[in-house]
Scaffold this motif. Sequence first.
Motif, mmCIF file in Angstrom:
data_model
loop_
_atom_site.group_PDB
_atom_site.id
_atom_site.type_symbol
_atom_site.label_atom_id
_atom_site.label_comp_id
_atom_site.label_asym_id
_atom_site.label_seq_id
_atom_site.Cartn_x
_atom_site.Cartn_y
_atom_site.Cartn_z
ATOM 1 N N UNK A 98 0.838 -1.211 0.000
ATOM 2 C CA UNK A 98 0.000 0.000 0.000
ATOM 3 C C UNK A 98 0.870 1.257 0.000
ATOM 4 N N UNK B 295 1.568 3.893 -3.279
ATOM 5 C CA UNK B 295 1.309 5.339 -3.200
ATOM 6 C C UNK B 295 2.541 6.155 -3.583
ATOM 7 N N UNK C 282 -5.441 -2.194 1.561
ATOM 8 C CA UNK C 282 -6.008 -1.720 2.829
ATOM 9 C C UNK C 282 -7.067 -2.684 3.348
ATOM 10 N N UNK D 38 -3.011 -1.259 15.997
ATOM 11 C CA UNK D 38 -3.029 -0.017 15.229
ATOM 12 C C UNK D 38 -1.608 0.418 14.865
ATOM 13 N N UNK E 200 2.921 0.949 7.067
ATOM 14 C CA UNK E 200 2.557 1.829 5.952
ATOM 15 C C UNK E 200 3.277 3.175 6.047
ATOM 16 N N UNK F 2 3.343 9.656 11.809
ATOM 17 C CA UNK F 2 3.093 9.898 13.234
ATOM 18 C C UNK F 2 3.674 8.800 14.119
ATOM 19 N N UNK G 212 -17.423 -1.731 13.780
ATOM 20 C CA UNK G 212 -16.494 -0.640 13.495
ATOM 21 C C UNK G 212 -15.792 -0.885 12.157
ATOM 22 N N UNK H 295 -16.552 1.445 8.552
ATOM 23 C CA UNK H 295 -15.475 2.045 7.758
ATOM 24 C C UNK H 295 -15.433 1.475 6.337
ATOM 25 N N UNK I 284 -18.098 2.997 4.129
ATOM 26 C CA UNK I 284 -17.804 4.399 3.776
ATOM 27 C C UNK I 284 -16.760 4.497 2.674
ATOM 28 N N UNK I 285 -15.903 3.478 2.570
ATOM 29 C CA UNK I 285 -14.899 3.532 1.507
ATOM 30 C C UNK I 285 -15.296 2.645 0.325
ATOM 31 N N UNK J 112 -14.841 9.997 10.683
ATOM 32 C CA UNK J 112 -14.597 8.661 10.100
ATOM 33 C C UNK J 112 -15.302 8.535 8.751
ATOM 34 N N UNK K 261 -13.209 8.407 5.115
ATOM 35 C CA UNK K 261 -13.317 7.226 4.273
ATOM 36 C C UNK K 261 -13.978 7.559 2.926
ATOM 37 N N UNK L 17 -4.952 10.642 0.287
ATOM 38 C CA UNK L 17 -5.363 9.246 0.481
ATOM 39 C C UNK L 17 -4.722 8.678 1.753
ATOM 40 N N UNK L 18 -3.417 8.899 1.860
ATOM 41 C CA UNK L 18 -2.655 8.405 3.009
ATOM 42 C C UNK L 18 -3.181 8.969 4.346
ATOM 43 N N UNK L 19 -3.390 10.277 4.374
ATOM 44 C CA UNK L 19 -3.843 10.906 5.623
ATOM 45 C C UNK L 19 -5.306 10.596 5.922
ATOM 46 N N UNK M 220 -6.758 7.784 5.424
ATOM 47 C CA UNK M 220 -6.771 6.476 6.104
ATOM 48 C C UNK M 220 -6.279 6.602 7.538
ATOM 49 N N UNK M 221 -5.152 7.280 7.689
ATOM 50 C CA UNK M 221 -4.575 7.444 9.028
ATOM 51 C C UNK M 221 -5.589 8.087 9.974
ATOM 52 N N UNK N 144 -8.976 8.341 9.646
ATOM 53 C CA UNK N 144 -10.144 7.487 9.885
ATOM 54 C C UNK N 144 -9.824 6.409 10.921
ATOM 55 N N UNK N 145 -8.635 5.827 10.829
ATOM 56 C CA UNK N 145 -8.291 4.717 11.729
ATOM 57 C C UNK N 145 -8.108 5.194 13.174
ATOM 58 N N UNK N 146 -7.435 6.330 13.360
ATOM 59 C CA UNK N 146 -7.230 6.799 14.741
ATOM 60 C C UNK N 146 -8.555 7.296 15.337
ATOM 61 N N UNK O 38 -11.500 6.125 14.624
ATOM 62 C CA UNK O 38 -12.274 4.925 14.910
ATOM 63 C C UNK O 38 -11.797 4.286 16.219
ATOM 64 N N UNK P 226 -3.320 14.289 14.173
ATOM 65 C CA UNK P 226 -3.573 13.598 12.904
ATOM 66 C C UNK P 226 -4.740 14.248 12.155
ATOM 67 N N UNK Q 140 -3.452 17.437 10.530
ATOM 68 C CA UNK Q 140 -2.623 17.156 9.354
ATOM 69 C C UNK Q 140 -3.498 16.780 8.162
#
Lengths: 108, 108, 108, 108
Positions: free
Chosen positions: A24, A28, A44, B52, B59, B63, C51, C55, C58-59, D17, D21, D40-42, D44-45, D47-49, D51, D74, D77
């Motif tokens: 991934x 990118x 992902x 996480x 990836x 952070x 959860x 997600x 949504x994607x 979230x 996404x 794209x990268x941010x 995902x980052x 959304x995951x944190x 969540x 995050x 950013x």
Amino acid sequence: MSHKQHQQLIDALQDCIVACNHCYDACLKEEHVQMMTECIRLDRECAEICSYLAQALCRDTPFAAELASVCAAICEACGNECKKHEHEHCQKCADACFKCAEACKKIA
Amino acid sequence: MSHKQHQQLIDALQDCIVACNHCYDACLKEEHVQMMTECIRLDRECAEICSYLAQALCRDTPFAAELASVCAAICEACGNECKKHEHEHCQKCADACFKCAEACKKIA
Amino acid sequence: MSHKQHQQLIDALQDCIVACNHCYDACLKEEHVQMMTECIRLDRECAEICSYLAQALCRDTPFAAELASVCAAICEACGNECKKHEHEHCQKCADACFKCAEACKKIA
Amino acid sequence: MSHKQHQQLIDALQDCIVACNHCYDACLKEEHVQMMTECIRLDRECAEICSYLAQALCRDTPFAAELASVCAAICEACGNECKKHEHEHCQKCADACFKCAEACKKIA
């Protein structure tokens, strides 16, 4: 079944999580990212379901078979997409995905 | 920093995820579960943040340092709680947590 | 199908995540936690799969149907367990789980 | 602090979230995806944190402040990156990220 009995699958899942997230990240950074969008998306998806299943197996989820069945389908889709691309990260990812799909099917 | 350079930490995180989820499962099966509630709670918290962080490192998250710092704190809290209990799963989990906390601090 | 078309399910999943994690927390604080271990276990399982699915929808995951099918089964198992306990947090959680299971089945 | 007291933050996290996404999915479908890789990268980052934090708050994590602090960084950013792009999905995502960052800072 205890988490010890699932050890082979857990190992395959953890390898697949690493390979998918690395692919991934590398996709990118590729020059022709336009060609890699499906790979990015599936990397992902595959990493997330493998991560979920690895944890669920370690805590002795009662839904191991159902989850492994979905995980196998996602691993195969990701492996098939990665296989199309010549990048080393894609080829390695495809290998990890197919190994993981096989391991999933044993308990699905 | 690439995911290869993070390999030692990723290994420690993956071991910790397995140990925490196994301890969580075993605590819920203990006769005196009343005494294990804090352990159950921290096992989950620790497994989730390690999971996480392992993915984020693979990836190449920007952070890494901030996340590793939080992860170290959660690993230590979980290790300290597990250390209090004589069950083998708790002692093994404490070891995995402390090793993971040390590995986290190197990049925090 | 786009994430807009999935809005009703996403809402049900988000409500279920909140209810399950609250019930999990409240169960761990109950005096008779011994009786709540299955509830604790299923609350976590249910919150985590909801959860994940929220997600993924949504994607625009290509695996919506397969994932929703597994999610429905886990929501029902959690709802059935919670339903047995008179605590308000368990009854609320059971309601959220059954609503979510219904919403999942529409796309499964 | 209970999950009720965190309700405003949980709402902001859940909105974020969904927005992240959706933006992630839409960026991968854009014609000029090369320009969207950081987004794209941010996405995902972020959304995951979010969540992770939403779930952790609902289960009354003892690490709310530390996690909210990382989450705020995050979100900011991601919001700053999305803000650069004129796509509606990016602008909406930036708004959700900044709102979420503000809500995080109140408990950080």
